[in-house]
Motif scaffolding. Structure first.
Motif, PDB file in Angstrom:
ATOM      1  N   GLN A 195      86.381  37.391  27.729  1.00  0.00           N
ATOM      2  CA  GLN A 195      85.167  36.875  28.346  1.00  0.00           C
ATOM      3  C   GLN A 195      84.803  35.488  27.837  1.00  0.00           C
ATOM      4  O   GLN A 195      84.450  34.586  28.595  1.00  0.00           O
ATOM      5  CB  GLN A 195      84.002  37.838  28.098  1.00  0.00           C
ATOM      6  N   GLU A 196      84.904  35.265  26.524  1.00  0.00           N
ATOM      7  CA  GLU A 196      84.459  34.005  25.937  1.00  0.00           C
ATOM      8  C   GLU A 196      85.550  32.940  25.877  1.00  0.00           C
ATOM      9  O   GLU A 196      85.285  31.748  26.047  1.00  0.00           O
ATOM     10  CB  GLU A 196      83.923  34.250  24.520  1.00  0.00           C
ATOM     11  N   HIS A 197      86.805  33.372  25.642  1.00  0.00           N
ATOM     12  CA  HIS A 197      87.882  32.412  25.402  1.00  0.00           C
ATOM     13  C   HIS A 197      89.004  32.478  26.440  1.00  0.00           C
ATOM     14  O   HIS A 197      89.931  31.664  26.394  1.00  0.00           O
ATOM     15  CB  HIS A 197      88.503  32.656  24.020  1.00  0.00           C
ATOM     16  N   LEU A 214      94.462  29.047  16.374  1.00  0.00           N
ATOM     17  CA  LEU A 214      94.821  30.334  16.959  1.00  0.00           C
ATOM     18  C   LEU A 214      95.304  30.068  18.389  1.00  0.00           C
ATOM     19  O   LEU A 214      94.518  29.734  19.271  1.00  0.00           O
ATOM     20  CB  LEU A 214      93.613  31.272  16.940  1.00  0.00           C
ATOM     21  N   LEU A 215      96.605  30.178  18.588  1.00  0.00           N
ATOM     22  CA  LEU A 215      97.197  29.988  19.912  1.00  0.00           C
ATOM     23  C   LEU A 215      97.208  31.321  20.639  1.00  0.00           C
ATOM     24  O   LEU A 215      97.409  32.378  20.014  1.00  0.00           O
ATOM     25  CB  LEU A 215      98.620  29.451  19.791  1.00  0.00           C
ATOM     26  N   TYR A 216      97.047  31.287  21.967  1.00  0.00           N
ATOM     27  CA  TYR A 216      97.019  32.545  22.705  1.00  0.00           C
ATOM     28  C   TYR A 216      97.274  32.311  24.189  1.00  0.00           C
ATOM     29  O   TYR A 216      97.123  31.201  24.702  1.00  0.00           O
ATOM     30  CB  TYR A 216      95.671  33.256  22.516  1.00  0.00           C
ATOM     31  N   THR A 217      97.649  33.367  24.862  1.00  0.00           N
ATOM     32  CA  THR A 217      97.808  33.339  26.312  1.00  0.00           C
ATOM     33  C   THR A 217      96.426  33.386  26.952  1.00  0.00           C
ATOM     34  O   THR A 217      95.648  34.302  26.702  1.00  0.00           O
ATOM     35  CB  THR A 217      98.652  34.534  26.790  1.00  0.00           C
ATOM     36  N   ASP A 218      96.157  32.396  27.802  1.00  0.00           N
ATOM     37  CA  ASP A 218      94.818  32.168  28.342  1.00  0.00           C
ATOM     38  C   ASP A 218      94.834  32.375  29.861  1.00  0.00           C
ATOM     39  O   ASP A 218      95.707  31.840  30.557  1.00  0.00           O
ATOM     40  CB  ASP A 218      94.419  30.726  28.004  1.00  0.00           C
ATOM     41  N   TYR A 229      94.299  27.147  22.647  1.00  0.00           N
ATOM     42  CA  TYR A 229      94.067  27.273  21.212  1.00  0.00           C
ATOM     43  C   TYR A 229      92.574  27.332  20.926  1.00  0.00           C
ATOM     44  O   TYR A 229      91.743  26.799  21.662  1.00  0.00           O
ATOM     45  CB  TYR A 229      94.700  26.111  20.442  1.00  0.00           C
ATOM     46  N   ALA A 230      92.266  28.020  19.832  1.00  0.00           N
ATOM     47  CA  ALA A 230      90.924  28.030  19.265  1.00  0.00           C
ATOM     48  C   ALA A 230      91.028  27.564  17.822  1.00  0.00           C
ATOM     49  O   ALA A 230      92.086  27.674  17.194  1.00  0.00           O
ATOM     50  CB  ALA A 230      90.311  29.425  19.352  1.00  0.00           C
ATOM     51  N   LYS A 241      86.902  27.775  21.006  1.00  0.00           N
ATOM     52  CA  LYS A 241      87.983  27.369  21.902  1.00  0.00           C
ATOM     53  C   LYS A 241      88.119  25.864  21.916  1.00  0.00           C
ATOM     54  O   LYS A 241      87.142  25.125  22.048  1.00  0.00           O
ATOM     55  CB  LYS A 241      87.734  27.888  23.322  1.00  0.00           C
ATOM     56  N   GLY A 242      89.371  25.385  21.815  1.00  0.00           N
ATOM     57  CA  GLY A 242      89.646  23.968  21.844  1.00  0.00           C
ATOM     58  C   GLY A 242      90.091  23.479  23.208  1.00  0.00           C
ATOM     59  O   GLY A 242      89.583  22.485  23.724  1.00  0.00           O
TER      60      GLY A 242
END
Length: 450
Positions: A195-197, A214-218, A229-230, A241-242
């Motif tokens: 929801q947020e990122h 913190l890298l992630y699938t968005d 990334y965050a 979140k960046g």
């Protein structure tokens, strides 16, 4: 070099002439290896090791029951270390028989820990004395086992290890000294959220200049196509979140997800990600691009390229058409064994489709012609395909036009050439296709002529 002319079309027999080929580019690994979900780590021997899942082309499910490790001392030539762990050879104990999803691997006190998750939701770790494995003696990660997917491990400067896992809502906690058990008093079950990122899955943590990334699938752009990334000043957050690091939209008509990491190698930083191929979301390939950091620690978004971690390509060596970094329409990269060699080519091309190749450096090459190995499965000479060579966009400067008449089969390759206008500088090449009656042609490879 002599071109022969037939029916007003210049031909060159590429298949009987040896050219120096471009190899140091995307995708990174040999064409018979499909390694998505990449985690890249430079270990003590100075080599960068790439850990990931292993897709099976033609399969209708993600991943397989094996992991395979590759390493490089240059990011240009890769060593295949073979199967590092398997759940199909009887050695995985209670984890036998399940597909292996995204892994991670870290080293502590000379022991290499391979963390993995399985298709049944379990999470475990196996060990080895080598970064390439083989890894053995798998045991459950106590506190995370059965609770999610996509483990990631980060060891901070003080030696403390942290474990991250989950889908939709990311969990994180300290690892105990045994590297197999979570300190449950430190668990945070909402480090970042959908929801947020836009968090979907695929967490990966690195540290640069005191900032935890913190890298992630968005999924913020509609599908799970972005690696974002965050940022935080603490390994367990809070994270802000960046932005997006890379978006693999456009790599294949059926592309669905992306998953990867950022990693430092010999002082430079890169994003490792994957692209779909074969008109399937189950045939994914490892790719990489260089990244930079701004003064305030942000990572500007980078684009998918053909050149990858190296500089722009020379236009003169033969380039496989399957190296396209962007596709439009129905066109996709298809795979086949040809004379015992695994090949990829551009297939199922229709009117208005295009393929992009980024980037070429024309500064040192005074090109005058262009040659393509292509096929047209039609038999009636009326149904020729036309290929426009354009710079920097599908509507960019037209530098040449090539016709591909029927060859009698969709992989019955013939060589066709055309003159091109002079080109200077660094440019993307767009092959834009036109013609009638649905499927137009296939393209195996091409190059410019000086």
């Amino acid at each position: 070099m002599t071109l022969r002319v037939k029916n007003g079309i210049m031909h060159l027999n590429l298949l009987n002439i040896e050219y120096r080929r471009n190899f140091d580019m995307n995708p990174l690994l040999p064409l018979d290896q499909f390694v998505p979900d990449g985690e890249a780590r430079q270990h003590a021997d100075g080599r960068l090791y790439l850990y990931g899942s292993l897709d099976v082309p033609g399969d209708d499910s993600y991943c397989s029951c094996r992991y395979r490790v590759f390493s490089s001392d240059s990011l240009t030539h890769w060593t295949d270390h073979g199967v590092s762990f398997s759940t199909s050879d009887g050695a995985a104990g209670e984890f036998e028989g399940n597909r292996l999803y995204a892994p991670d691997c870290v080293c502590k006190d000379g022991v290499y820990y391979l963390y993995f998750c399985l298709s049944n939701g379990r999470e475990a770790v196996a060990t080895s004395g080598s970064p390439a494995g083989p890894f053995s003696d798998p045991v459950a990660v106590i506190g995370a086992d059965g609770d999610g997917i996509d483990p990631s491990v980060f060891i901070d400067d003080d030696g403390q290890a942290y474990y991250y896992w989950g889908q939709f809502s990311l969990c994180g906690a300290r690892l105990k000294e045994n590297m197999r058990e979570l300190d449950m008093s430190t668990v945070n079950r909402a480090l970042i959220t959908e929801q947020e990122h836009g968090f979907h899955e695929g967490a990966s943590v690195r540290k640069h200049n005191g900032i935890y990334y913190l890298l992630y699938t968005d999924i913020s752009r509609g599908g799970a196509s972005c690696i974002s990334y965050a940022m935080s000043r603490s390994p367990l957050g809070p994270f802000t979140k960046g932005g997006v690091v890379i978006d693999n939209t456009g790599c294949d008509p059926k592309n669905w997800n992306d998953h990867g990491c950022i990693a430092e190698f010999n002082g430079s930083w890169y994003v490792f990600y994957h692209r779909a191929t074969n008109n399937s979301c189950f045939s994914r390939r490892a790719c990489a691009e260089p990244i930079t950091f701004t003064a305030d620690g942000r990572i500007p978004e980078v684009e998918m390229t053909t050149q990858g971690t190296q500089g722009p390509l020379s236009p003169l060596p033969v380039l496989e058409a399957g190296r396209a970094c962007l596709l439009s329409g129905a066109a996709y990269i298809e795979s086949r064994l040809e004379q015992g060699v695994y090949q990829e080519y551009l297939s199922h091309i229709q009117d208005g489709n295009w393929a992009a190749y980024k980037y070429f450096d024309f500064g040192q090459a005074a090109v005058s012609g262009f040659t393509m190995a292509a096929a047209n499965g039609r038999f009636d000479s009326v149904y020729s395909a036309r290929v426009e060579l354009r710079l920097d966009s599908p509507d960019g400067t037209l530098i040449g036009t090539l016709d591909i008449p029927p060859t009698g089969g969709w992989t019955d390759w013939r060589d066709f050439s055309c003159p091109v206008q002079p080109v200077q500088g660094r440019h993307a090449l767009y092959l834009v296709f036109h013609g009638d009656l649905g499927r137009l042609c296939s393209v195996k490879e091409f190059h410019f002529i000086a």
